[in-house]
Design a protein around this motif. Structure first.
Motif, PDB file in Angstrom:
ATOM      1  N   SER A 100       0.849  -1.182   0.000  1.00  0.00           N
ATOM      2  CA  SER A 100       0.000   0.000   0.000  1.00  0.00           C
ATOM      3  C   SER A 100       0.885   1.232   0.000  1.00  0.00           C
ATOM      4  CB  SER A 100      -0.913   0.012   1.227  1.00  0.00           C
ATOM      5  OG  SER A 100      -0.151   0.282   2.395  1.00  0.00           O
ATOM      6  N   TYR A 101       0.301   2.355  -0.335  1.00  0.00           N
ATOM      7  CA  TYR A 101       1.000   3.647  -0.322  1.00  0.00           C
ATOM      8  C   TYR A 101       1.580   3.911   1.071  1.00  0.00           C
ATOM      9  CZ  TYR A 101       1.130   8.787  -1.429  1.00  0.00           C
ATOM     10  OH  TYR A 101       1.470  10.095  -1.653  1.00  0.00           O
ATOM     11  N   PRO A 151       2.228   4.142  -4.853  1.00  0.00           N
ATOM     12  CA  PRO A 151       3.114   3.563  -3.840  1.00  0.00           C
ATOM     13  C   PRO A 151       4.583   3.563  -4.275  1.00  0.00           C
ATOM     14  CG  PRO A 151       1.120   2.248  -4.029  1.00  0.00           C
ATOM     15  CD  PRO A 151       1.076   3.253  -5.142  1.00  0.00           C
ATOM     16  N   LYS A 189      -4.316   3.679   1.225  1.00  0.00           N
ATOM     17  CA  LYS A 189      -4.660   2.257   1.091  1.00  0.00           C
ATOM     18  C   LYS A 189      -4.451   1.723  -0.326  1.00  0.00           C
ATOM     19  CE  LYS A 189      -7.943   2.232   4.930  1.00  0.00           C
ATOM     20  NZ  LYS A 189      -9.341   1.961   5.364  1.00  0.00           N
ATOM     21  N   ARG A 202      -2.800   0.151  -3.457  1.00  0.00           N
ATOM     22  CA  ARG A 202      -1.708  -0.809  -3.570  1.00  0.00           C
ATOM     23  C   ARG A 202      -1.087  -0.765  -4.956  1.00  0.00           C
ATOM     24  NH1 ARG A 202      -1.487  -4.058   0.742  1.00  0.00           N
ATOM     25  NH2 ARG A 202      -0.206  -5.597  -0.335  1.00  0.00           N
TER      26      ARG A 202
END
Length: 332
Positions: free
Chosen positions: A9-10, A155, A182, A184
């Protein structure tokens, strides 16, 4: 995806960047409100306090101006602090240290010192946090000589730009859109750097250049897919860095497509897209334009709490599609 790359995730990408920087350089430490045991307001710091201890993952009091002063002083003394604001809005309380101290000390002392300071700002709307916790203030900081401003949209870029920011000898402001935490995407395991000052063409096209950053990059890409089904070919550029801005990539793109749409979440007036538009107006690309430059920015109001009004206050995919159609078809 090869073995050296996996999906994160980021938020995980940012956490990994900080961990790798701290492992590689003992001068790097983290500070901010509730970043210790609590793990940060958006859980970006996570368990780093357990890995590196409270001396390197430091909870600060609810006193942004004072904490920012500590961060500037630590940078001047040879450390490399990474300071998290709980919300980007709270940076307004620390503008004296950011704008009058961090940004100017190197200039005022003739380059004898530097301020290797990173400040992280959870920014943007979309979480129902209302007017005092949902602003997009990145253009404020990009206006200040001496500050570098980055705004990763993926990300991959979140990790690479944060590591580049920590390496940089000057203060770097990292704006992280809250809705991206959140998201990805593929992120290499090993440390790497995304160059500060270099934009990315995420979707080549021939009919229109859309220049965007942060969450607006993803909305622009979605809009481009819709437009492609209608026979329109849109190029999407992710700014990644707001200051210094990648003039070369943007000018070259607009020279090819002959149309420009600037999409950004901040208030339309005097926003980042205004700078992009002015840059094109002053460049060789201006004479190649087949349509007026269009800015699509946030509404001239504080961000509302009501979810429908909140969405209406910032550009959405449908707004980008409509503006692009008008530019390409000439109905402006």
């Amino acid at each position: 995806m090869d073995a050296a790359t996996r999906e994160l995730s980021y938020a995980q990408a940012l956490q990994e960047a900080m961990a790798q920087a701290m492992e590689a350089d003992e001068r790097v430490f983290l500070m901010g409100e509730d970043i210790g045991v609590y793990g940060g307001a958006f859980q970006v710091t996570g368990d780093l306090v357990h890995r590196f201890g409270e001396q390197r993952v430091m909870d600060t009091p609810i006193a942004e101006l004072g904490a920012a002063g500590v961060a500037v002083g630590a940078a001047l003394a040879g450390s490399r602090p990474v300071f998290e604001f709980q919300f980007s809005d709270f940076a307004t309380l620390a503008m004296e240290q950011i704008v009058n101290q961090a940004a100017k000390i190197r200039f005022m002392l003739g380059g004898a010192v530097s301020v290797p300071l990173v400040m992280r700002f959870p920014a943007g709307s979309g979480t129902g946090a209302a007017a005092q916790h949902s602003q997009s203030l990145e253009a404020w900081f990009a206006h200040v000589p001496g500050l570098k401003v980055v705004q990763p949209a993926t990300p991959h870029d979140a990790k690479g730009l944060l590591l580049a920011a920590i390496d940089d000898p000057d203060p770097v402001m990292v704006f992280e859109h809250k809705l991206l935490y959140k998201m990805r995407g593929p992120v290499p395991v090993e440390p790497y750097r995304v160059p500060i000052g270099k934009a990315a063409i995420l979707r080549p096209g021939r009919d229109l250049s859309i220049v965007a950053s942060a969450i607006m990059v993803h909305r622009a890409l979605e809009a481009a897919e819709t437009l492609a089904r209608e026979g329109m070919d849109v190029e999407v550029i992710d700014l990644r860095t707001l200051r210094p801005m990648d003039h070369e990539t943007i000018v070259a793109s607009v020279s090819r497509t002959t149309r420009l749409l600037c999409v950004y979440e901040g208030v339309k007036t005097l926003g980042i897209g205004t700078e992009v538009a002015a840059m094109i107006a002053e460049s060789e690309a201006f004479d190649r334009l087949d349509a007026p430059i269009r800015r699509l920015g946030g509404a001239e109001c504080p961000i509302p709490y009501n979810p429908e009004l909140e969405r209406a206050a910032v550009p959405q995919v449908a707004d980008i599609v409509a503006a692009a159609r008008e530019l390409i078809r000439g109905a402006v």
